[in-house]
Design a protein around this motif. Structure first.
Motif, PDB file in Angstrom:
ATOM      1  N   SER A 131       0.864  -9.885  -1.637  1.00 60.16           N
ATOM      2  CA  SER A 131       0.749  -8.603  -2.469  1.00 60.16           C
ATOM      3  C   SER A 131       1.600  -7.586  -1.576  1.00 60.16           C
ATOM      4  N   LYS A 138      -2.187  -2.915   4.470  1.00 59.90           N
ATOM      5  CA  LYS A 138      -3.469  -3.223   3.795  1.00 59.90           C
ATOM      6  C   LYS A 138      -4.468  -3.645   4.918  1.00 59.90           C
ATOM      7  N   SER A 174      -1.731 -14.965   0.753  1.00 60.95           N
ATOM      8  CA  SER A 174      -1.885 -14.089  -0.360  1.00 60.95           C
ATOM      9  C   SER A 174      -1.970 -12.609  -0.112  1.00 60.95           C
ATOM     10  N   MET A 183     -10.835 -11.451   3.158  1.00 58.06           N
ATOM     11  CA  MET A 183      -9.499 -10.745   2.693  1.00 58.06           C
ATOM     12  C   MET A 183      -9.444  -9.541   2.002  1.00 58.06           C
ATOM     13  N   ASN A 215      -6.831  -7.014   0.226  1.00 60.52           N
ATOM     14  CA  ASN A 215      -5.522  -6.948   0.131  1.00 60.52           C
ATOM     15  C   ASN A 215      -5.331  -5.539  -0.981  1.00 60.52           C
ATOM     16  N   SER A 216      -6.175  -4.621  -0.852  1.00 58.67           N
ATOM     17  CA  SER A 216      -6.013  -3.259  -1.309  1.00 58.67           C
ATOM     18  C   SER A 216      -4.885  -2.568  -0.448  1.00 58.67           C
TER      19      SER A 216
END
Ligand SMILES: *[C@@H]1O[C@H](CO)[C@@H](O)[C@H](O)[C@H]1NC(C)=O
Ligand SMILES: *[C@@H]1O[C@H](CO)[C@@H](O)[C@H](O)[C@H]1NC(C)=O
Ligand SMILES: *[C@@H]1O[C@H](CO)[C@@H](O)[C@H](O)[C@H]1NC(C)=O
Ligand SMILES: *[C@@H]1O[C@H](CO)[C@@H](O)[C@H](O)[C@H]1NC(C)=O
Ligand SMILES: *[C@@H]1O[C@H](CO)[C@@H](O)[C@H](O)[C@H]1NC(C)=O
Ligand SMILES: *[C@@H]1O[C@H](CO)[C@@H](O)[C@H](O)[C@H]1NC(C)=O
Ligand SMILES: *[C@@H]1O[C@H](CO)[C@@H](O)[C@H](O)[C@H]1NC(C)=O
Ligand SMILES: *[C@@H]1O[C@H](CO)[C@@H](O)[C@H](O)[C@H]1NC(C)=O
Length: 310
Positions: A217, A236, A213, A134, A136-137
């Motif tokens: 974000s 993302k 998650s 994963m 999520n930046s």
């Protein structure tokens, strides 16, 4: 007759800005991660070329619009992920990824790791194992310059944000629960004529928990950057979220003459893949605040609609 809503509208005459669907430049963003360079004619270059050129024709795209694979041996191993928006038919998916393959090589020459995000598909490759992990930046957050309310109408703004939050939370859970396709789309009525259209999607190689998650974000970006905004996207590597006040995705019901889009192999994803049409692109490249073509519509709930140009 919805009297509570009508009552609120009478008390607080809300002003809305509704964006109309004028075709805009296709949204896209490249990210060339300067984590290392490969040289022309190297083993890495050959592996990368072989892997990327296998994506558009891959049969993996048929079932879920998703490609994840790897080729070669360490230290020349290349990993790639391709994902199409959940409502895209397989032919459009192939063509979007094919375009992305050409574009990413031009935009990020000799980069061992890069990614390209387009409204309809995303493509990433790397020399590190990105499959199943994963990320999520933020690639970008973009919003419609129109606000739901003008003139500091706090109640209207709160109601707008709260209906939006409700829709986005539901979509997060639906998307995360998907297996082959982690995609969900829905519509919610705000007023008689103003509706929310939203989609959320994760790459299906991550778990339900990771998907939630990542989308959390993205929802946080919406809360932070898109208070009262009529449209917003948070993009993302592992998930994308978008809402608008007009329909930007296709639903099964839009398909006037349904034709099979998918080879009749695996069970259908949670919502049947619809017929795609040209969706209006809305974002410019690489700006966080992007211009939309907007027309201001001031709505009074007793039916008077005044249209002026924004
Ligand atoms: C990769 O190449 C670019 C220009 O070709 C250079 O600016 C960059 O510093 C190089 N990156 C590394 C990690 O060597
Ligand atoms: C790569 O290989 C081609 C054909 O073998 C050759 O013409 C070219 O000069 C090589 N390029 C580099 C940078 O070595
Ligand atoms: C991919 O694009 C190239 C040109 O950019 C074209 O020659 C090729 O036919 C395309 N392949 C697919 C599968 O669309
Ligand atoms: C929308 O609201 C933001 C902050 O509340 C404000 O900065 C911006 O100027 C508003 N935009 C329009 C078009 O009214
Ligand atoms: C939303 O509005 C449309 C058109 O006014 C209506 O057909 C639909 O039933 C409404 N949906 C809900 C959930 O209220
Ligand atoms: C690709 O993703 C699927 C889940 O969609 C997973 O089952 C498979 O193991 C993944 N492949 C690789 C090479 O990680
Ligand atoms: C990514 O998710 C982690 C764990 O949920 C969180 O701590 C972090 O703040 C998130 N990053 C961003 C950019 O949202
Ligand atoms: C948005 O439009 C304004 C005025 O029309 C212009 O000055 C600005 O550069 C535009 N921004 C982008 C990101 O295109």
């Amino acid at each position: 007759m919805d009297s509570p809503r009508l009552c609120i509208c009478f008390l607080f005459i809300l002003n809305f800005v509704v964006s109309l669907t004028t075709p805009q430049p296709e949204p896209r963003s490249n990210r060339c991660s300067d984590t290392g360079n490969y040289t022309t004619n190297s083993t890495y270059a050959r592996n990368l070329n072989a892997l990327l050129s296998s994506i558009p024709a891959s049969s993996d795209l048929i079932s879920d619009g998703f490609f994840n694979s790897s080729i070669g041996q360490n230290p020349n191993q290349v990993y790639a992920i391709g994902l199409c928006r959940g409502d895209l038919a397989v032919a459009s998916c192939r063509s979007c990824l094919n375009d992305s393959v050409q574009a990413i090589i031009q935009a990020c020459p000799n980069q061992k790791e890069a990614g390209r995000w387009h409204d309809l598909c995303m493509l990433r490759f790397s020399n590190r194992n990105i499959l199943g992990s994963m990320d999520n930046s933020s690639v970008y957050v973009a919003w419609n310059i129109g606000n739901a309310t003008n003139g500091g109408d706090e109640l209207g703004n709160e109601r707008f944000n709260s209906l939006r939050g409700y829709l986005l939370f539901n979509l997060r859970d639906q998307a995360a629960a998907g297996s082959l396709r982690k995609y969900a789309a829905d519509v919610a009525n705000y007023t008689n004529i103003l509706r929310f259209y939203a989609t959320e999607q994760c790459t299906p190689d991550i778990s339900e928990l990771d998907c939630k998650s990542c989308l959390n974000s993205a929802m946080k970006d919406v809360t932070t950057d898109c208070n009262g905004r009529l449209g917003c996207s948070s993009i993302k590597p592992s998930c994308v979220l978008r809402y608008e006040t007009y329909q930007f995705f296709q639903t099964a019901a839009d398909a006037s003459a349904p034709t099979p889009l998918v080879a009749p192999t695996p069970p259908m994803p949670q919502s049947p893949p619809p017929i795609p049409t040209n969706t209006p692109g809305m974002h410019d490249v690489s700006h966080s605040c992007l211009n939309y073509s907007t027309t201001v519509i001031r709505i009074k709930c007793y039916g008077m609609v005044v249209i002026t140009n924004a």
